[in-house]
Design a protein around this motif. Structure first.
Motif, PDB file in Angstrom:
ATOM      1  N   ARG A 469      31.858  12.984  48.087  1.00 41.34           N
ATOM      2  CA  ARG A 469      32.103  13.987  49.116  1.00 41.34           C
ATOM      3  C   ARG A 469      31.788  15.389  48.592  1.00 41.34           C
ATOM      4  N   ALA A 470      32.153  15.665  47.341  1.00 40.06           N
ATOM      5  CA  ALA A 470      31.874  16.976  46.753  1.00 40.06           C
ATOM      6  C   ALA A 470      30.369  17.201  46.591  1.00 40.06           C
ATOM      7  N   GLN A 473      29.013  17.869  50.270  1.00 44.50           N
ATOM      8  CA  GLN A 473      29.475  19.094  50.909  1.00 44.50           C
ATOM      9  C   GLN A 473      29.021  20.349  50.170  1.00 44.50           C
ATOM     10  N   GLN A 474      28.948  20.291  48.857  1.00 46.28           N
ATOM     11  CA  GLN A 474      28.591  21.470  48.083  1.00 46.28           C
ATOM     12  C   GLN A 474      27.130  21.473  47.649  1.00 46.28           C
ATOM     13  N   ALA A 506      39.350  16.091  40.411  1.00 45.30           N
ATOM     14  CA  ALA A 506      39.583  17.172  41.376  1.00 45.30           C
ATOM     15  C   ALA A 506      39.654  18.522  40.677  1.00 45.30           C
ATOM     16  N   ILE A 509      36.122  19.591  39.743  1.00 51.66           N
ATOM     17  CA  ILE A 509      35.354  20.050  40.911  1.00 51.66           C
ATOM     18  C   ILE A 509      35.771  21.456  41.309  1.00 51.66           C
ATOM     19  N   GLN A 510      37.059  21.759  41.189  1.00 54.04           N
ATOM     20  CA  GLN A 510      37.544  23.089  41.544  1.00 54.04           C
ATOM     21  C   GLN A 510      36.982  24.173  40.638  1.00 54.04           C
ATOM     22  N   ARG A 516      30.555  26.534  45.747  1.00 58.99           N
ATOM     23  CA  ARG A 516      31.231  26.524  47.042  1.00 58.99           C
ATOM     24  C   ARG A 516      30.873  27.756  47.866  1.00 58.99           C
TER      25      ARG A 516
END
Length: 520
Positions: A469-470, A473-474, A506, A509-510, A516
């Motif tokens: 998903r990351a 989306q990114q 997670a 990814i942050q 982002r």
């Protein structure tokens, strides 16, 4: 005897090559200019004729008026520097029977001579000592100031000398080729075991818990990190405290780093060995040659001087774009290759990059306390100074917001560097155990290859879905995918976990703020 031979060395890149210094004399002459140097000597080596002749005279020896020829073999390698003064002088004195030993093959000589006969230090002595050990030459005679760095190499007897007379006495006092003097020694265990003292500490930093955590992860895995925030938020303050939480150098790392500093001529002569991880912080006016290395005979630049340490680039967009772009290859390959018409040399450049920047020209974009005066085109031009491929090679992007008044004046003591460093060292030890069986030298998660990522960063079904998903989306690249997994592996190591879980992934990814669309 009319012909005499002494051994010396020339340093190319960070490695040394054996050089034969052959001296021959014949006939008589009244012209002192009949002193010929052959074997591709540069200007400094050619000038050694006058230094050597004067040093020998001022040491109490006279050279008869004869034709002298000095050959530096192999003849196809260019010789540079003043380190050949001492072996040339020894060769001349041996040819005229001032030295009783006729076979000097167990000895290697390096050093510059002053006009008074004093022996002066030269750069690059550690590679010379390593080469002497590899070639089986048991004795190295060198300037006293160079002795500490050469003595860290085991298997070679180091004999420091202060003058040409000292060298002659040393050789003439030898019995059957064995010098009657104790060689110089140092304790590498003692050098590396000394407790590192830092004048700065993370307990000085108020607030910024998220940034501190990101720096801890970066230090634990040797990940590149970029800090983004307004002026005065503490980005430079945090970066300068990063060395205080890095794991100590291993002996192999210390030796690699010392070789580079020795060749560059920036090694502390008294220390002899680089025992702390380097911290290099060049100004943004630096040239690409200064950052990467260069010169007619290439010398290491800042990225190589930061090998096994930290390279800090403050105000990252202020660096010329061409300077930043040349870092892409060393960030990926951990080495720098500089090609010239006469030679091509490689320098190691396995460093941790820490960079800091403002989010816009005025510095207050997205700041809650100050209004940004920049237009969107101004912000885009500012950000565009850093290319996407370069940002892709930075593992962690972290926001460093302005510190609130309550945090700045709060009475609670912040966590110190020693506590953070203990966790970093524990995580590093887990990594060393994991990579111990690999043939190549891998010290941290950031150095993992694609095959090792697959082996040590396996994900469960939930983590796979989160990463997918990351990525979608990114719009992450394959390189960003690998770097996220490396950071997640480091987070797991700090947590003491065997497997990479959803929470570890997670957090990794942050740490991709710029992916982002931070400025959108």
């Amino acid at each position: 005897m009319a012909h005499f031979r002494a051994l010396s060395a020339a340093v190319y890149g960070i490695d040394a090559s054996l050089i034969d210094v052959e001296v021959d004399y014949s006939g008589t002459t009244t012209n002192e200019e009949h002193f010929h140097m052959v074997g591709l000597p540069d200007a400094a080596v050619r000038e050694s004729r006058d230094r050597v002749r004067t040093a020998i005279k001022n040491s109490g020896y006279l050279i008869p008026p004869t034709f002298i020829t000095v050959n530096l073999a192999p003849a196809d390698l260019k010789k540079e520097g003043s380190g050949f003064d001492l072996p040339i002088a020894v060769g001349i004195l041996g040819a005229y029977n001032a030295i009783t030993l006729t076979d000097l093959s167990p000895f290697l000589f390096v050093g510059e001579l002053g006009l008074d006969g004093k022996v002066r230090p030269v750069p690059g002595m550690l590679p010379v000592a390593i080469m002497a050990r590899e070639k089986g030459i048991p004795n190295l005679i060198l300037p006293a100031d160079n002795a500490p760095e050469a003595a860290v190499v085991e298997g070679v007897n180091i004999y420091p000398v202060t003058s040409l007379l000292d060298v002659i006495d040393l050789l003439n006092g030898a019995i059957m080729g064995t010098i009657q003097r104790e060689p110089f020694r140092v304790s590498t265990e003692k050098l590396l075991g000394e407790l590192q003292q830092f004048t700065v500490d993370f307990k000085d930093v108020r607030g910024q818990q998220t940034a501190k955590r990101a720096l801890e992860v970066a230090a634990a895995g040797s990940h590149n990190i970029l800090m983004i925030g307004p002026p005065g938020s503490g980005k430079t303050m945090l970066a300068k405290r990063l060395p205080s939480i890095l794991a100590p150098l291993t002996f192999d790392e210390a030796l690699e780093t010392t070789k580079i500093h020795s060749v560059a001529g920036v090694l502390d002569a008294a220390a002899g060995l680089v025992t702390h991880r380097p911290f290099r912080s060049p100004h943004h006016t630096i040239s690409d040659a200064g950052l990467i290395g260069g010169g007619i005979v290439p010398r290491p630049g800042e990225v190589s001087l930061a090998h096994n340490g930290l390279l800090f680039l403050d105000e990252l967009p202020e660096f010329p774009r061409n300077v930043l772009e040349v870092m892409r290859q060393p960030l990926e390959d951990h080495t720098v290759t500089i090609a010239r018409a006469s030679m091509s040399l490689s320098f190691p450049a396995r460093f941790m990059l820490a960079a800091a920047m403002n989010p816009c020209p005025c510095g207050y974009f997205n700041d809650k306390s100050r209004e940004c005066m920049c237009t969107p085109p101004m912000i885009q031009r500012y950000v565009a100074k850093i290319s996407g491929p370069l940002l892709d090679r930075i593992d962690i992007h972290i926001e460093v917001p302005a510190v609130q008044y309550k945090e700045l004046r709060g009475g609670a003591a912040a966590e110190g560097s020693s506590e953070i460093r203990d966790r970093v060292m524990t995580a590093r030890e887990r990594q060393r155990e994991r990579f111990r069986s690999h043939g190549e030298k891998i010290y941290s998660n950031a150095q993992m290859t694609t095959r090792q990522i697959r082996a040590y960063c396996e994900l469960g079904a939930d983590a796979e879905r989160l990463l997918e998903r990351a990525m979608q989306q990114q719009g992450l690249t394959a390189r960003a995918h690998d770097r996220i997994l490396k950071v997640a592996r480091t987070v797991a190591d700090l947590d003491g976990a065997v497997a990479v879980t959803v929470s570890h992934l997670a957090e990794a990814i942050q740490y991709r703020t710029l992916d982002r669309s931070y400025w959108s």
